[in-house]
Design a protein around this motif. Structure first.
Motif, PDB file in Angstrom:
ATOM      1  N   THR A  26       0.830  -1.208   0.000  1.00 37.54           N
ATOM      2  CA  THR A  26       0.000   0.000   0.000  1.00 37.54           C
ATOM      3  C   THR A  26       0.861   1.252   0.000  1.00 37.54           C
ATOM      4  N   ASP A  27       0.255   2.371  -0.426  1.00 36.49           N
ATOM      5  CA  ASP A  27       0.981   3.638  -0.438  1.00 36.49           C
ATOM      6  C   ASP A  27       1.392   4.047   0.971  1.00 36.49           C
ATOM      7  N   GLN A  28       0.494   3.831   1.926  1.00 35.97           N
ATOM      8  CA  GLN A  28       0.815   4.199   3.309  1.00 35.97           C
ATOM      9  C   GLN A  28       1.963   3.348   3.836  1.00 35.97           C
ATOM     10  N   PHE A  30       4.310   2.034   2.040  1.00 36.83           N
ATOM     11  CA  PHE A  30       5.528   2.499   1.370  1.00 36.83           C
ATOM     12  C   PHE A  30       6.101   3.707   2.099  1.00 36.83           C
ATOM     13  N   ASP A  31       5.245   4.685   2.395  1.00 38.61           N
ATOM     14  CA  ASP A  31       5.709   5.887   3.089  1.00 38.61           C
ATOM     15  C   ASP A  31       6.303   5.547   4.449  1.00 38.61           C
ATOM     16  N   THR A  58       6.259  -5.901  -9.325  1.00 45.59           N
ATOM     17  CA  THR A  58       6.457  -4.770  -8.404  1.00 45.59           C
ATOM     18  C   THR A  58       7.450  -3.771  -8.997  1.00 45.59           C
ATOM     19  N   ARG A  61       7.215   0.032  -7.949  1.00 46.64           N
ATOM     20  CA  ARG A  61       7.472   0.221  -6.518  1.00 46.64           C
ATOM     21  C   ARG A  61       8.908  -0.158  -6.166  1.00 46.64           C
ATOM     22  N   ASP A  64      11.028   2.714  -7.400  1.00 45.20           N
ATOM     23  CA  ASP A  64      10.803   3.904  -6.570  1.00 45.20           C
ATOM     24  C   ASP A  64      11.513   3.764  -5.225  1.00 45.20           C
ATOM     25  N   LYS A 365      -1.273   0.335   7.028  1.00 49.09           N
ATOM     26  CA  LYS A 365      -0.231   1.355   7.037  1.00 49.09           C
ATOM     27  C   LYS A 365       1.132   0.785   7.422  1.00 49.09           C
ATOM     28  N   SER A 543      -7.369  -4.527  -0.896  1.00 51.79           N
ATOM     29  CA  SER A 543      -6.118  -5.201  -1.222  1.00 51.79           C
ATOM     30  C   SER A 543      -6.316  -6.714  -1.265  1.00 51.79           C
TER      31      SER A 543
END
Length: 604
Positions: A26-28, A30-31, A58, A61, A64, A365, A543
């Motif tokens: 998830t984006d969260q 990743f952060d 992937t 991602r 990144d 998250k 997800s």
């Protein structure tokens, strides 16, 4: 800088370590992984490695994340690259993107079969073995000098294959002869066996550095799953040590740290190994504790300085038992949460992510959310699915398969890689009733009101605590059933029931408020905040929904086009909905099932 050039400056008296991360789902996540990597960068690893999903699944991602570690934190980064589902153009694109990001090290892997496939089959015949990928990179003038290349080795044998050590060492030598610079091994726990394997590798004329893969044990269940997935040999001494503490997550984690420390000491002293590759599973505390116990890092001073710089006010400072345990070390586990990573005030604060990681039902998250295997979900081979599930051609056949699993007549389904858990046996009659209705269950848990944390079936966490669960169930059903469920929740739920439903086409329904997050498993332990380890909310449901429908598609692909089996499974994938229902009255163990099955008239 190339990793091989950095390795040359190290030896047993000056050991190094590398960290491995995977791109979060998830984006969260990743952060929040980026926040963890920032902290871990203070430990000065020789390098970090970023995994690569089969066929570049992937890719974005992975690239990144590699860009962040390489450019923003100055960590020399090893980018994994696999042959699975890869064609020449895709390999070229990946190498170009890596070079543009300043990456100078590649870990070239054949890769595992995609989920649902028993045999590994090359998409491009030029990339059949890891050695082919090494040779290809070395054949390109623009990349040959840009990258140093690592390859994988399997001290306990390559999973899914008959173990022929001599042949495997021959394959390894072919990769080195093709131009590889160093070796990273699969995880193992048998140090004696590993050292014997190293001697045989050296006798075969392989002289490049060998970096052993070390994975600290996190939980007993994940240890069993991963060692089975990897075909890892486990010494009797390890199983004997784990058996009496298997139901105490904290003791298992502590033993995992102790075992990793002992293994690394032996590897560097007896084996002359110059360094180790630490598989983090995107978790930080155990890895940090291992390095501190080895006295390999100056992280204590770093942590002490950070605590002074970022210390919260006295009114905000809360010391938990877990942080107090490690406070003498002043390590990363005690650092305040930094901006960008979810922390206190969250339904599930970041401190608990490492304490109780538990796959997709954790916090979406969390950097480790959704990791049920080393690099994604555990594979179930083609032959296993056919052997256990046969050739379903009707809806009744599918119902029979799911019932056979509930009755332990078959040990797996495509949705369940392990036999039915003892916890599910507590609600077996209800699961059976739903399945006979044609609502094929794929996830559930009973309601629990304050069971001992040491309970053999539902216990988790440290001893001397109590655990709680809200009942929930997940199943596949028709759109008409979804409509009926929606009416039932509206008319009979009385505010106690939350639900989600979604289909392959991206439709999603439910009654959970925007941003709502339901903690359905939590524990109360002496000297600690309440730990909430299982959360169901929209992001995690979506997800899982995507993964669940991909399983139907993969199951269908195991049968010939236009066969009755494929037509059936493709139609199910296209037409059925995944439903998740939670009942919040955890004190009434029958509340969920009464809600689902009670057809008495509704009071006026």
């Amino acid at each position: 800088m190339k990793v091989i050039d950095k390795i040359k400056d190290h030896g047993p008296s000056n050991p190094f370590y590398t960290f491995e991360f995977f791109p979060p789902r998830t984006d969260q996540g990743f952060d929040n992984l980026v926040a963890r990597i920032e902290r871990l960068s203070d430990l000065n690893p020789l390098a970090v490695s970023i995994t690569w999903g089969a066929g570049g699944s992937t890719k974005e991602r992975s690239l990144d994340l590699a860009a962040v570690t390489q450019a923003e934190y100055g960590l020399d980064t090893i980018l994994h690259l696999t042959c699975t589902n890869m064609e020449q153009g895709m390999v070229d694109d990946a190498l170009k993107a890596a070079k543009e990001r300043g990456i100078q090290s590649i870990l070239a892997l054949r890769g595992d079969p995609p989920r649902g496939e028993e045999e590994w089959t090359p998409t491009d015949l030029r990339f059949t073995h890891g050695a082919d990928l090494v040779s290809y990179i070395r054949s390109l003038p623009e990349y040959s000098s840009q990258f140093c290349i690592g390859v994988a080795a399997y001290p306990d044998g390559h999973t899914g294959q008959l173990h022929d050590e001599r042949a495997e060492i021959s394959f390894l030598k072919a990769k080195i002869d093709a131009g590889a610079d160093f070796i990273v091994t699969q995880l193992f726990y048998d140090v004696d066996g590993f050292l014997q394997w190293v001697r045989k590798v050296r006798e075969a004329g392989i002289t490049v550095p060998i970096i052993p893969g070390i994975m600290p044990i996190q939980t007993y269940s994940s240890f069993l799953r991963l060692t089975k997935l990897c075909g890892t040999r486990v010494p009797d001494s390890v199983m004997d040590a784990l058996e009496p503490i298997r139901n105490d997550d904290q003791l298992v984690k502590d033993y995992g740290v102790q075992l990793a420390v002992e293994m690394i000491k032996r590897l560097t002293t007896e084996g002359g190994i110059p360094g180790v590759h630490l598989c983090t599973l995107n978790l930080e505390k155990s890895v940090q504790r291992v390095l501190e116990n080895l006295k390999w890092t100056g992280s204590s001073e770093i942590a002490k300085n950070k605590l002074i710089e970022e210390a919260p006010t006295q009114n905000d400072l809360t010391i938990t038992a877990s942080s107090a345990t490690s406070s003498a070390k002043l390590g990363l586990a005690t650092l305040p949460t930094i901006e960008g990573e979810a922390g206190r005030g969250e339904l599930n604060n970041a401190a608990s992510w490492d304490d109780f990681p538990n796959g997709r039902f954790g916090d979406f998250k969390s950097p480790a959310f959704g990791s049920t295997g080393l690099w994604g979900g555990p594979a179930i081979g083609h032959a296993d699915i056919i052997a256990q599930c046969g050739h379903p051609r009707t809806l009744d056949d599918l119902t029979a398969i799911f019932l056979a699993y509930l009755h332990s007549k078959i040990p797996i389904t495509p949705f369940s890689p392990a036999p039915l858990s003892p916890e599910s046996l507590m609600i077996l009659p209800h699961l059976e009733r739903l399945t006979r209705r044609g609502w094929w269950t794929v996830g559930s848990q009973p309601a629990i009101d304050g069971a001992s944390s040491g309970d053999e079936v539902v216990g988790w966490g440290p001893r001397a605590g109590y655990v709680f669960q809200k009942g929930f169930v997940e199943f596949f059903c028709t759109k008409a059933d979804v409509d009926a469920t929606e009416r039932r929740v509206r008319e009979r739920g009385n505010g106690w029931v939350h639900w989600f439903a979604g289909n392959k086409n991206g439709e999603c329904r439910g009654n959970v408020p925007e941003g709502g997050r339901n903690a359905v498993t939590w524990g109360v332990f002496p000297g600690q905040e309440i730990a909430q380890t299982t959360i169901i909310e929209r992001a995690s449901f979506l997800s899982w929904k995507e993964e669940a429908f991909s399983i139907w598609s993969e199951w269908a692909s195991l049968y010939k086009p236009q066969s009755k089996e494929r037509i059936l499974l493709e139609n199910v994938c296209d037409e059925r909905w995944l439903v998740s229902i939670v009942h919040h009255d955890y004190r009434n163990t029958q509340a969920l099932w009464t809600f689902l099955f009670d057809d008495s008239p509704i009071a006026a």
